[in-house]
Motif scaffolding. Structure first.
Motif, PDB file in Angstrom:
ATOM      1  N   HIS A 170       0.955  -1.257  -0.051  1.00  0.00           N
ATOM      2  CA  HIS A 170      -0.125   0.088   0.023  1.00  0.00           C
ATOM      3  C   HIS A 170       0.738   1.107  -0.120  1.00  0.00           C
ATOM      4  O   HIS A 170       0.457   2.547  -0.688  1.00  0.00           O
ATOM      5  CB  HIS A 170      -1.020  -0.020   1.196  1.00  0.00           C
ATOM      6  N   LYS A 171       1.965   1.039   0.788  1.00  0.00           N
ATOM      7  CA  LYS A 171       2.812   2.360   0.645  1.00  0.00           C
ATOM      8  C   LYS A 171       3.505   2.566  -0.672  1.00  0.00           C
ATOM      9  O   LYS A 171       3.458   3.911  -1.210  1.00  0.00           O
ATOM     10  CB  LYS A 171       3.830   2.098   1.980  1.00  0.00           C
ATOM     11  N   LEU A 172       3.878   1.370  -1.180  1.00  0.00           N
ATOM     12  CA  LEU A 172       4.383   1.717  -2.475  1.00  0.00           C
ATOM     13  C   LEU A 172       3.369   2.156  -3.660  1.00  0.00           C
ATOM     14  O   LEU A 172       3.802   2.793  -4.295  1.00  0.00           O
ATOM     15  CB  LEU A 172       4.988  -0.160  -3.006  1.00  0.00           C
ATOM     16  N   THR A 173       2.146   1.475  -3.480  1.00  0.00           N
ATOM     17  CA  THR A 173       1.150   2.041  -4.359  1.00  0.00           C
ATOM     18  C   THR A 173       0.923   3.698  -4.132  1.00  0.00           C
ATOM     19  O   THR A 173       0.774   4.432  -5.230  1.00  0.00           O
ATOM     20  CB  THR A 173      -0.224   1.520  -4.037  1.00  0.00           C
ATOM     21  N   ALA A 174       1.317   4.167  -3.013  1.00  0.00           N
ATOM     22  CA  ALA A 174       1.040   5.574  -2.672  1.00  0.00           C
ATOM     23  C   ALA A 174       2.120   6.304  -3.228  1.00  0.00           C
ATOM     24  O   ALA A 174       1.997   7.407  -3.905  1.00  0.00           O
ATOM     25  CB  ALA A 174       0.959   6.046  -1.418  1.00  0.00           C
ATOM     26  N   LYS A 175       3.346   5.585  -3.335  1.00  0.00           N
ATOM     27  CA  LYS A 175       4.545   6.485  -3.971  1.00  0.00           C
ATOM     28  C   LYS A 175       4.533   6.223  -5.317  1.00  0.00           C
ATOM     29  O   LYS A 175       4.685   7.367  -5.966  1.00  0.00           O
ATOM     30  CB  LYS A 175       5.754   5.622  -3.322  1.00  0.00           C
ATOM     31  N   ARG A 176       4.203   5.436  -5.812  1.00  0.00           N
ATOM     32  CA  ARG A 176       4.031   5.044  -7.470  1.00  0.00           C
ATOM     33  C   ARG A 176       2.649   6.198  -8.012  1.00  0.00           C
ATOM     34  O   ARG A 176       2.667   6.561  -8.992  1.00  0.00           O
ATOM     35  CB  ARG A 176       3.647   3.618  -7.691  1.00  0.00           C
ATOM     36  N   ARG A 177       1.580   6.087  -7.139  1.00  0.00           N
ATOM     37  CA  ARG A 177       0.481   6.897  -7.544  1.00  0.00           C
ATOM     38  C   ARG A 177       1.004   8.488  -7.498  1.00  0.00           C
ATOM     39  O   ARG A 177       0.804   9.249  -8.438  1.00  0.00           O
ATOM     40  CB  ARG A 177      -0.605   6.833  -6.598  1.00  0.00           C
ATOM     41  N   ARG A 178       1.889   8.812  -6.610  1.00  0.00           N
ATOM     42  CA  ARG A 178       2.388  10.159  -6.592  1.00  0.00           C
ATOM     43  C   ARG A 178       3.349  10.459  -7.881  1.00  0.00           C
ATOM     44  O   ARG A 178       3.340  11.539  -8.444  1.00  0.00           O
ATOM     45  CB  ARG A 178       2.830  10.507  -5.377  1.00  0.00           C
ATOM     46  N   GLY A 179       4.266   9.403  -7.982  1.00  0.00           N
ATOM     47  CA  GLY A 179       4.940   9.356  -9.296  1.00  0.00           C
ATOM     48  C   GLY A 179       6.172  10.436  -8.778  1.00  0.00           C
ATOM     49  O   GLY A 179       6.204  10.705  -7.626  1.00  0.00           O
ATOM     50  N   ASP A 180       6.852  11.037  -9.848  1.00  0.00           N
ATOM     51  CA  ASP A 180       8.165  11.904  -9.735  1.00  0.00           C
ATOM     52  C   ASP A 180       7.507  13.022  -8.973  1.00  0.00           C
ATOM     53  O   ASP A 180       6.649  13.805  -9.346  1.00  0.00           O
ATOM     54  CB  ASP A 180       8.719  12.219 -11.016  1.00  0.00           C
ATOM     55  N   THR A 181       8.182  13.267  -7.915  1.00  0.00           N
ATOM     56  CA  THR A 181       7.735  14.439  -6.772  1.00  0.00           C
ATOM     57  C   THR A 181       8.356  15.671  -7.360  1.00  0.00           C
ATOM     58  O   THR A 181       7.782  16.861  -6.889  1.00  0.00           O
ATOM     59  CB  THR A 181       8.169  14.406  -5.450  1.00  0.00           C
ATOM     60  N   SER A 182       9.096  15.640  -8.304  1.00  0.00           N
ATOM     61  CA  SER A 182       9.487  17.106  -8.984  1.00  0.00           C
ATOM     62  C   SER A 182       8.485  17.488  -9.989  1.00  0.00           C
ATOM     63  O   SER A 182       8.615  18.597 -10.536  1.00  0.00           O
ATOM     64  CB  SER A 182      10.986  16.869  -9.694  1.00  0.00           C
ATOM     65  N   VAL A 183       7.309  16.732 -10.394  1.00  0.00           N
ATOM     66  CA  VAL A 183       6.475  17.019 -11.271  1.00  0.00           C
ATOM     67  C   VAL A 183       5.391  17.335 -10.093  1.00  0.00           C
ATOM     68  O   VAL A 183       4.975  16.492  -9.295  1.00  0.00           O
ATOM     69  CB  VAL A 183       5.803  15.886 -12.001  1.00  0.00           C
ATOM     70  N   PRO A 184       4.432  18.555 -10.428  1.00  0.00           N
ATOM     71  CA  PRO A 184       3.604  18.876  -9.458  1.00  0.00           C
ATOM     72  C   PRO A 184       2.393  17.876  -9.362  1.00  0.00           C
ATOM     73  O   PRO A 184       2.169  17.310 -10.394  1.00  0.00           O
ATOM     74  CB  PRO A 184       3.019  20.216 -10.071  1.00  0.00           C
ATOM     75  N   ALA A 185       1.770  17.976  -8.138  1.00  0.00           N
ATOM     76  CA  ALA A 185       0.658  16.863  -7.868  1.00  0.00           C
ATOM     77  C   ALA A 185      -0.478  17.478  -8.530  1.00  0.00           C
ATOM     78  O   ALA A 185      -0.659  18.524  -8.512  1.00  0.00           O
ATOM     79  CB  ALA A 185       0.389  16.504  -6.377  1.00  0.00           C
ATOM     80  N   LEU A 186      -1.187  16.521  -9.181  1.00  0.00           N
ATOM     81  CA  LEU A 186      -2.602  17.183  -9.553  1.00  0.00           C
ATOM     82  C   LEU A 186      -3.624  17.756  -8.534  1.00  0.00           C
ATOM     83  O   LEU A 186      -3.689  17.097  -7.337  1.00  0.00           O
ATOM     84  CB  LEU A 186      -3.330  15.786 -10.288  1.00  0.00           C
ATOM     85  N   THR A 187      -4.236  18.738  -8.841  1.00  0.00           N
ATOM     86  CA  THR A 187      -5.265  19.213  -7.862  1.00  0.00           C
ATOM     87  C   THR A 187      -6.464  18.740  -8.271  1.00  0.00           C
ATOM     88  O   THR A 187      -6.752  18.257  -9.337  1.00  0.00           O
ATOM     89  CB  THR A 187      -5.299  20.629  -8.005  1.00  0.00           C
ATOM     90  N   LEU A 188      -7.537  18.456  -7.383  1.00  0.00           N
ATOM     91  CA  LEU A 188      -8.887  18.303  -7.698  1.00  0.00           C
ATOM     92  C   LEU A 188      -9.666  19.023  -8.888  1.00  0.00           C
ATOM     93  O   LEU A 188     -10.420  18.664  -9.587  1.00  0.00           O
ATOM     94  CB  LEU A 188      -9.620  17.948  -6.142  1.00  0.00           C
TER      95      LEU A 188
END
Lengths: 165, 373
Positions: B16-34
């Motif tokens: 589950h932790k790994l899924t969360a990390k993969r979901r977020r992807g490269d953190t140098s790329v901004p996260a999607l907003t809702l």
């Protein structure tokens, strides 16, 4: 939707004459329901607030939306929407209600207080002028924009006349 | 056979932790907003609201983000969320005739009151990738044309034909007939049209599309015309007991499709056009069209037609249209079936032993016979 745009493109200002019929109250509540939570709290924060009790805590639930077979026939259940509602009572006795789509409890509370203040003869004119009229005008403008943008995509058919030569 | 097994907690936690990390992807790329998802992936949001059977754009955007864009998983999250909320009641039926129309087309009438308005659509585009959208400066506002709106009413096309008696009227029940609700009672058969429409409205777009397509290719007799497709906002009203009047809750976007089919008539009824109906959340024309075609197919009995195709089989269609149920049953195969499989394994071992013994006996018997000759 920008609620700072008060001017209506068509110059139409919604009719909110001070009568205490349920039709008027329905319009007031509908205008609040259609506004964004930010727009409602922006207006709410400028009010001289009365003290009030919560009759019904802001509560989020579901309403099953119905459609009609073929558009006009027997009803069927289409799917649900989230709805948040709230009821307050002012110390002067007026009870205000709010019902709107979405999950904003703050908006429900603010809208219920505004609805209660609208029912108080002393504050009705103020609520209509400072809150309802600008919100309604902004909503009207936004709708008019959609109408005009849509109208620009209306097809004008023309028939090609076939020549003999 | 299901038995309790222990173990795997740590592996699951880490997965589950790994899924969360993969979901977020490269953190140098901004996260999607809702807000970005709700605004820019409107068709995904519409699909998740429709199949999740819950209209709430922000929640659908959250579900899409959480599910990494897996729209069936996102619809599943919506269905799960709705079970946590109380039900206030039922809305008064929405009136699509008073829609704030953003798109309205008819393939049957060129000149109809209100006209053909194309609105936002992928139709008439060349389906070429637009590399301008990949450019850094995407986001510049594109001005659109605006035309003074002549305020012409847009009656439903089917109402126009109805005026001439050429169109079957909508079925109107007396007010007392209860409306079936799949969220209250499980699906049972025979299912009336109210239940069928509710099932289709939250059914899988791909499944309904394939069924609709099958009716066009000859599995069932339909030759439908898109009488009208309209998309826009309708107001939702709810009768609040304590207030004594119907309050307007706000507006939702819906797509409506009226599919028109020929009907040759019978001894009792003169030839006329019949209809299938589609109504779905958001802008989802493919789904609304498919829904209306499958709705019409399932009316075979009422219209005295022969049931010859899968799309007419009410039980088959309604039992397999729900992708949450379907994915639950298909994907449960991933769960441990160790004991089940052990039993199967023992059985296959035994069968193989018997099979080899039998063959050996036959071979020995054959050899003995040859020797005797």
């Amino acid at each position: 939707m920008s609620e700072t745009t008060v001017e209506d493109r068509t110059g139409k200002i919604p009719d909110v004459s001070p009568k205490n019929s349920s039709g008027d109250r329905k319009k007031i509540m509908a205008t609040l329901a259609a506004a964004t939570p930010e727009a409602v709290s922006g207006k709410y924060e400028n009010l001289a607030l009365p003290s009030f009790d919560l009759v019904r805590q802001p509560e989020t639930g579901l309403v099953m939306v119905r459609g009609r077979m073929g558009g006009t026939g027997s009803p069927f259940n289409l799917g649900e929407v989230t709805v948040t509602r709230c009821v307050v009572r002012l110390e002067t006795g007026e009870t205000g209600s709010a019902y709107s789509l979405g999950r904003s409890k703050k908006k429900a509370l603010h809208s219920a207080v505004i609805d209660a203040l609208w029912q108080r003869p002393e504050t009705r004119a103020l609520i209509e002028k400072d809150i309802i009229a600008p919100l309604a005008a902004a909503q009207q403008t936004a709708k008019e924009t959609v109408r005009q943008e849509t109208a620009a995509t209306k097809v004008d058919f023309f028939t090609m006349v076939r020549g003999d030569n | 056979m299901y038995v309790a097994v222990k173990g795997g907690e740590k592996a699951i936690r880490n997965a589950h932790k790994l899924t969360a990390k993969r979901r977020r992807g490269d953190t140098s790329v901004p996260a999607l907003t809702l807000e970005q998802i709700a605004q820019q992936l409107a068709h995904s949001v519409a699909r998740v609201m429709g199949e999740g059977s819950l209209y709430d754009e922000t929640l659908a955007a959250l579900a899409i983000k959480q599910a990494r864009g897996d729209l069936i998983e996102a619809a599943f999250l919506m269905r799960a969320y709705r079970t946590t909320l109380p039900r206030f009641g039922y809305s008064t039926p929405v009136d699509t005739g008073t829609m704030l129309v953003e798109r309205r087309i008819s393939a049957t009438y060129k000149d109809l009151p209100g006209g053909q308005v194309l609105g936002p659509t992928f139709d008439y585009s060349h389906r070429l990738l637009d590399f301008a959208l990949a450019a850094e400066d995407d986001g510049a506002e594109q001005p659109v044309e605006m035309t003074d709106n002549d305020d012409q009413a847009m009656p439903r096309v089917t109402d126009l034909l109805g005026d001439e008696g050429l169109m079957e009227p909508d079925p109107v029940s007396d007010g007392g007939t209860p409306v079936g609700d799949l969220t209250r009672e499980p699906l049972s058969f025979p299912a009336d049209r109210d239940l069928r429409l509710q099932n289709l409205a939250r059914g899988d777009e791909g499944f309904l599309l394939a069924l609709a397509y099958s009716t066009q290719r000859g599995y069932g007799r339909t030759h439908p015309f898109a009488g009208e497709i309209r998309y826009g906002e309708v107001e939702v009203e709810f009768f609040a007991e304590e207030l004594g009047f119907a309050v307007t809750l706000g507006a939702i976007k819906v797509t409506e499709c009226q599919m028109v089919n020929q009907f040759a008539g019978s001894a009792q009824a003169a030839p006329t056009f019949t209809r299938g109906y589609g109504l779905v959340f958001g802008q989802a024309e493919r789904k609304a069209m498919s829904m209306s075609m499958v709705d019409r197919s399932m009316r075979w009995q009422e219209l005295g037609e022969e049931p010859v195709a899968p799309a007419q089989d009410v039980e088959f269609v309604l039992s397999h249209s729900d992708n949450i149920q379907a994915t639950g049953f298909v994907e449960h195969l991933k769960l441990p079936h160790y004991v089940d499989f052990q039993a199967e394994l023992d059985l296959v071992h035994r069968m193989r032993t018997e099979w080899f013994e039998k063959r050996e006996q036959q071979e020995q018997g054959g050899a003995a016979q040859e020797a005797a000759q």
